[in-house]
Write a protein that holds these residues in place. Structure first.
Motif, short mmCIF file in Angstrom:
data_model
loop_
_atom_site.label_atom_id
_atom_site.label_comp_id
_atom_site.label_asym_id
_atom_site.label_seq_id
_atom_site.Cartn_x
_atom_site.Cartn_y
_atom_site.Cartn_z
N PRO A 1 0.83 -1.22 0.00
CA PRO A 1 0.00 0.00 0.00
C PRO A 1 0.86 1.26 0.00
O PRO A 1 1.85 1.36 0.73
N GLY A 2 0.48 2.19 -0.86
CA GLY A 2 1.17 3.47 -0.91
C GLY A 2 2.40 3.48 -1.78
O GLY A 2 3.05 4.52 -1.92
N LYS A 3 2.74 2.33 -2.38
CA LYS A 3 3.93 2.27 -3.23
C LYS A 3 3.55 1.77 -4.61
O LYS A 3 2.52 1.14 -4.80
N GLU A 4 4.43 2.05 -5.58
CA GLU A 4 4.19 1.58 -6.94
C GLU A 4 4.42 0.08 -7.03
O GLU A 4 5.13 -0.51 -6.21
N ARG A 5 3.81 -0.50 -8.04
CA ARG A 5 4.02 -1.92 -8.29
C ARG A 5 5.49 -2.15 -8.65
O ARG A 5 6.05 -1.44 -9.48
N GLU A 6 6.06 -3.18 -8.03
CA GLU A 6 7.50 -3.44 -8.15
C GLU A 6 7.73 -4.73 -8.93
O GLU A 6 7.11 -5.76 -8.64
N PHE A 7 8.65 -4.67 -9.88
CA PHE A 7 9.02 -5.87 -10.63
C PHE A 7 9.73 -6.86 -9.72
O PHE A 7 10.57 -6.49 -8.89
N VAL A 8 9.41 -8.14 -9.91
CA VAL A 8 10.04 -9.21 -9.14
C VAL A 8 10.85 -10.13 -10.05
O VAL A 8 12.04 -10.36 -9.82
N ALA A 9 10.18 -10.66 -11.09
CA ALA A 9 10.87 -11.64 -11.94
C ALA A 9 10.15 -11.75 -13.28
O ALA A 9 8.96 -11.46 -13.39
N GLN A 10 10.89 -12.19 -14.29
CA GLN A 10 10.33 -12.40 -15.62
C GLN A 10 10.89 -13.69 -16.18
O GLN A 10 12.03 -14.06 -15.90
N ILE A 11 10.08 -14.34 -17.01
CA ILE A 11 10.54 -15.51 -17.74
C ILE A 11 10.06 -15.39 -19.18
O ILE A 11 8.93 -14.97 -19.43
N THR A 12 10.94 -15.71 -20.12
CA THR A 12 10.57 -15.61 -21.53
C THR A 12 9.57 -16.69 -21.91
O THR A 12 9.30 -17.63 -21.14
N TRP A 13 9.02 -16.58 -23.11
CA TRP A 13 7.92 -17.43 -23.52
C TRP A 13 8.27 -18.92 -23.47
O TRP A 13 7.42 -19.76 -23.18
N ASN A 14 9.54 -19.23 -23.73
CA ASN A 14 9.94 -20.65 -23.77
C ASN A 14 10.72 -21.05 -22.51
O ASN A 14 11.21 -22.18 -22.45
N GLY A 15 10.82 -20.15 -21.56
CA GLY A 15 11.53 -20.47 -20.34
C GLY A 15 13.03 -20.43 -20.45
O GLY A 15 13.73 -20.79 -19.49
N ALA A 16 13.55 -19.99 -21.59
CA ALA A 16 14.99 -20.04 -21.79
C ALA A 16 15.74 -19.00 -20.97
O ALA A 16 16.90 -19.21 -20.60
N PHE A 17 15.08 -17.88 -20.71
CA PHE A 17 15.75 -16.80 -19.97
C PHE A 17 14.86 -16.33 -18.83
O PHE A 17 13.64 -16.26 -18.94
#
Length: 125
Positions: free
Chosen positions: A41-57
């Protein structure tokens, strides 16, 4: 349209290792890179993690690198976030999101096209 539903949140203790799941339906899941974000609450949404479409990265925020692991199972239309060695400061609503973008990494919430409703993770000390 892609519908995303998160699960696996709740009240946990510091040091616990829960796993969040995000089930997708609608368009072809493997067409999308997936991300996890969190917000307090009160803060911007923070990035945590990403995975590419094929899971390679995969790509992680510095605050979770080495503790969290993102993975996906395209056969099950599901993306996961394994959270290890949780800290009280990890307390937040966690959201999964899907993006058609082929940019890597995609840490900007504006790059994501679809969002789940979020699941609360509360870490007690």
């Amino acid at each position: 349209q892609v519908q995303l539903v998160e699960s696996g949140g709740g009240l946990v203790r510091a040091g616990d290792s829960p796993i969040l799941s995000c089930a997708a339906s609608g368009r072809t899941f493997s067409n999308y890179a997936m991300g996890w974000f969190r917000q307090v609450p009160g803060k911007e949404r923070e990035f945590v993690a990403q995975i590419t479409w094929n899971g390679a990265f995969t790509y992680y925020a510095d605050s979770v690198k080495g503790r969290f692991t993102i993975s996906r199972d395209n056969a099950k239309n599901t993306v996961y976030l394994q959270m290890n060695r949780l800290k009280p400061e990890d307390t937040a609503v966690y959201y999964c999101a899907a993006t058609r973008s082929r940019n890597y990494p995609s840490a900007d919430a504006d790059e994501y096209n679809y969002w789940g409703q979020g699941t609360q993770v509360t870490v007690s000390s």
